[in-house]
Design a protein around this motif. Structure first.
Motif, PDB file in Angstrom:
ATOM      1  N   ILE A 246      -9.127   0.769   8.087  1.00 39.70           N
ATOM      2  CA  ILE A 246      -8.341   0.055   7.075  1.00 39.70           C
ATOM      3  C   ILE A 246      -7.554  -1.090   7.721  1.00 39.70           C
ATOM      4  CG2 ILE A 246      -6.378   0.281   5.485  1.00 39.70           C
ATOM      5  CD1 ILE A 246      -7.426   3.192   4.980  1.00 39.70           C
ATOM      6  N   LEU A 247      -6.935  -0.799   8.870  1.00 44.79           N
ATOM      7  CA  LEU A 247      -6.153  -1.812   9.589  1.00 44.79           C
ATOM      8  C   LEU A 247      -7.017  -3.005   9.973  1.00 44.79           C
ATOM      9  CD1 LEU A 247      -3.657  -2.824  11.229  1.00 44.79           C
ATOM     10  CD2 LEU A 247      -4.541  -1.460  13.140  1.00 44.79           C
TER      11      LEU A 247
ATOM     12  N   VAL B 229       1.553   3.249   5.096  1.00 47.95           N
ATOM     13  CA  VAL B 229       2.670   2.872   4.223  1.00 47.95           C
ATOM     14  C   VAL B 229       3.413   1.690   4.846  1.00 47.95           C
ATOM     15  CG1 VAL B 229       4.865   3.602   3.211  1.00 47.95           C
ATOM     16  CG2 VAL B 229       2.945   5.202   3.303  1.00 47.95           C
ATOM     17  N   GLN B 230       3.636   1.764   6.137  1.00 43.08           N
ATOM     18  CA  GLN B 230       4.291   0.662   6.849  1.00 43.08           C
ATOM     19  C   GLN B 230       3.489  -0.632   6.689  1.00 43.08           C
ATOM     20  OE1 GLN B 230       4.596   1.355  11.056  1.00 43.08           O
ATOM     21  NE2 GLN B 230       5.786  -0.495  11.446  1.00 43.08           N
ATOM     22  N   LEU B 231       2.177  -0.520   6.755  1.00 43.22           N
ATOM     23  CA  LEU B 231       1.316  -1.684   6.590  1.00 43.22           C
ATOM     24  C   LEU B 231       1.396  -2.229   5.166  1.00 43.22           C
ATOM     25  CD1 LEU B 231      -0.789  -3.558   7.843  1.00 43.22           C
ATOM     26  CD2 LEU B 231      -2.544  -1.838   7.323  1.00 43.22           C
TER      27      LEU B 231
ATOM     28  N   PHE C 230       2.170  -7.689  15.291  1.00 43.90           N
ATOM     29  CA  PHE C 230       1.830  -6.264  15.330  1.00 43.90           C
ATOM     30  C   PHE C 230       2.099  -5.703  16.728  1.00 43.90           C
ATOM     31  CE2 PHE C 230      -0.590  -7.779  11.747  1.00 43.90           C
ATOM     32  CZ  PHE C 230      -0.607  -6.712  10.858  1.00 43.90           C
ATOM     33  N   GLU C 231       2.904  -4.642  16.782  1.00 43.79           N
ATOM     34  CA  GLU C 231       3.179  -3.950  18.039  1.00 43.79           C
ATOM     35  C   GLU C 231       2.391  -2.641  18.059  1.00 43.79           C
ATOM     36  OE1 GLU C 231       6.964  -2.049  20.535  1.00 43.79           O
ATOM     37  OE2 GLU C 231       7.133  -2.440  18.379  1.00 43.79           O
ATOM     38  N   GLU C 232       1.426  -2.541  18.960  1.00 45.50           N
ATOM     39  CA  GLU C 232       0.585  -1.333  19.091  1.00 45.50           C
ATOM     40  C   GLU C 232       0.151  -0.821  17.713  1.00 45.50           C
ATOM     41  OE1 GLU C 232      -0.539  -0.540  21.800  1.00 45.50           O
ATOM     42  OE2 GLU C 232       0.889  -0.661  23.440  1.00 45.50           O
ATOM     43  N   PRO C 233      -0.546  -1.618  16.911  1.00 48.23           N
ATOM     44  CA  PRO C 233      -0.795  -1.248  15.518  1.00 48.23           C
ATOM     45  C   PRO C 233      -1.670  -0.020  15.319  1.00 48.23           C
ATOM     46  CG  PRO C 233      -2.077  -3.180  16.117  1.00 48.23           C
ATOM     47  CD  PRO C 233      -1.125  -2.930  17.248  1.00 48.23           C
ATOM     48  N   ASP C 234      -2.565   0.280  16.263  1.00 47.58           N
ATOM     49  CA  ASP C 234      -3.462   1.416  16.040  1.00 47.58           C
ATOM     50  C   ASP C 234      -3.198   2.592  16.980  1.00 47.58           C
ATOM     51  OD1 ASP C 234      -4.366   0.373  18.403  1.00 47.58           O
ATOM     52  OD2 ASP C 234      -6.478   0.286  17.828  1.00 47.58           O
TER      53      ASP C 234
ATOM     54  N   ALA D  51      -3.764  -0.103  -2.997  1.00 46.81           N
ATOM     55  CA  ALA D  51      -5.223  -0.109  -2.941  1.00 46.81           C
ATOM     56  C   ALA D  51      -5.718  -0.607  -1.586  1.00 46.81           C
ATOM     57  CB  ALA D  51      -5.785  -0.978  -4.058  1.00 46.81           C
ATOM     58  N   ALA D  52      -5.057  -1.641  -1.046  1.00 52.05           N
ATOM     59  CA  ALA D  52      -5.481  -2.210   0.230  1.00 52.05           C
ATOM     60  C   ALA D  52      -5.369  -1.195   1.359  1.00 52.05           C
ATOM     61  CB  ALA D  52      -4.646  -3.449   0.553  1.00 52.05           C
ATOM     62  N   THR D  53      -4.378  -0.324   1.281  1.00 44.39           N
ATOM     63  CA  THR D  53      -4.161   0.688   2.321  1.00 44.39           C
ATOM     64  C   THR D  53      -4.729   2.059   1.938  1.00 44.39           C
ATOM     65  OG1 THR D  53      -1.928   0.992   1.394  1.00 44.39           O
ATOM     66  CG2 THR D  53      -2.144  -0.432   3.322  1.00 44.39           C
TER      67      THR D  53
END
Length: 338
Positions: free
Chosen positions: A157-158, A128-130, A143-147, A105-107
């Motif tokens: 969402i992130l 999915v990774q998140l 977080f490495e280059e998250p977006d 739900a969060a993602t």
């Protein structure tokens, strides 16, 4: 639990990757470090224990079982599993108490839970990774280059999840080469390079331009009116290239250098951001952040990530997103009559 870099220095042979610096990522804080690929790789490897500092230390509570969770640039997901299967596997692996439905739900992956990872878009895979990271439930998030390369919905969402984690008093470190991403997501932004760690100020706006003396602005009968030159010059490979203001999507200042962004390309300018602001103002440009000037005619959407975090989405081929500071949001609303 906080993460601390204490007099942390890294050298490889005679090359200084970064000199000694101090940095604390406290509980309930989002800190972004803006740096080159080489520096980011070194930081990640140091945190993973793959390499060691030349001097100094990285300190955190090693008594915490699952103290650090990582969101790597490359997801490393099992392509043959469905979203639900991979989340169940992650939950068992980390003995997580978090329900799978909560992570889904969060993602916002409810309608994809039975789809195999290999059939997802890049942005959906990052979500999915998140979700897997949320199931790990660490005290410290890296977080490495998250977006990087994700769509706007996934970025929204992130950002939302980052601020939820902040309110849960988690410590969050973002390492990125994208200044706009750093400014949008983090409370504090730093630049780390061979010259050390330096803060990038994001809370305050640029100083108000000084008003010239009346004597300097009065034009007498003997005065000679200057020629108005409307094109903006840049220098590319020893050649001077001139652009009409309406061609420019936005202007960015990075480490004291101004860049014009035009149709996905970046061109260095010898003018300061303040000078460019004065020249571009009559053409409908707006100082949306201390480091950015945007062509309002190119703005398609204003996005509210959080109560204090905003971005402008441009109507260009890259759908560029530009940070909008809180005070400038108020000013923009007044301009738009909202």
């Amino acid at each position: 639990m906080s993460l601390q870099f204490i007099k942390a220095e890294k050298r490889i042979h005679d090359a200084v990757i970064f000199p000694a610096f101090d940095l604390t990522i406290g509980e309930g804080t989002i800190v972004a470090v803006y740096s080159s690929v080489n520096v980011r790789e070194q930081l990640i490897n140091l945190l993973l224990g793959k390499t060691i500092l030349s001097q100094g230390e990285i300190r955190f509570d090693k008594n915490t079982k699952q103290q650090i969770g990582y969101f790597f640039l490359h997801d490393g997901l099992y392509e043959r599993l469905s979203i639900e299967e991979i989340l169940k596997f992650t939950r068992r692996l980390y003995n997580s108490a978090m329900p799978i439905n909560e992570a889904i739900a969060a993602t916002q992956l409810e309608d994809k839970r039975g789809v195999k990872v290999k059939n997802l878009s890049y942005s959906e895979k990052k979500r999915v990774q998140l979700a897997c990271l949320l199931l790990q439930n660490p005290a410290i998030y890296i977080f490495e280059e998250p977006d990087q390369n994700i769509d706007l919905e996934s970025k929204r969402i992130l950002i939302g999840i980052l601020h939820q984690l902040k309110h849960q008093n988690r410590s969050i470190l973002i390492v990125t080469g994208n200044l706009e991403s750093a400014i949008t997501a983090a409370d504090e932004v730093f630049r780390l390079d061979e010259n050390g760690l330096h803060p990038i100020h994001t809370s305050s706006d640029t100083e108000e331009p000084t008003t010239p003396d009346l004597e300097e602005t009065m034009i007498t009968e003997e005065s000679v009116l200057p020629v108005r030159f409307e094109k903006i010059p840049t220098k590319v490979n020893e050649k001077i290239v001139l652009f009409d203001p309406p061609e420019i999507d936005y202007v960015e200042s990075n480490e004291g250098q101004s860049f014009l962004h035009i149709q996905g390309e970046s061109f260095p300018s010898t003018a300061t951001l303040n000078d460019l602001e004065a020249r571009l103002l009559p053409f409908g440009f707006f100082r949306c952040h201390r480091s950015y000037i945007v062509n309002l005619q190119k703005v398609r959407e204003v996005i509210t990530w959080t109560r204090n975090s905003y971005s402008l989405v441009l109507d260009n081929k890259d759908k560029s997103t530009i940070p909008l500071s809180k005070s400038k949001m108020v000013e923009l609303k007044e301009m738009l009559g909202l």
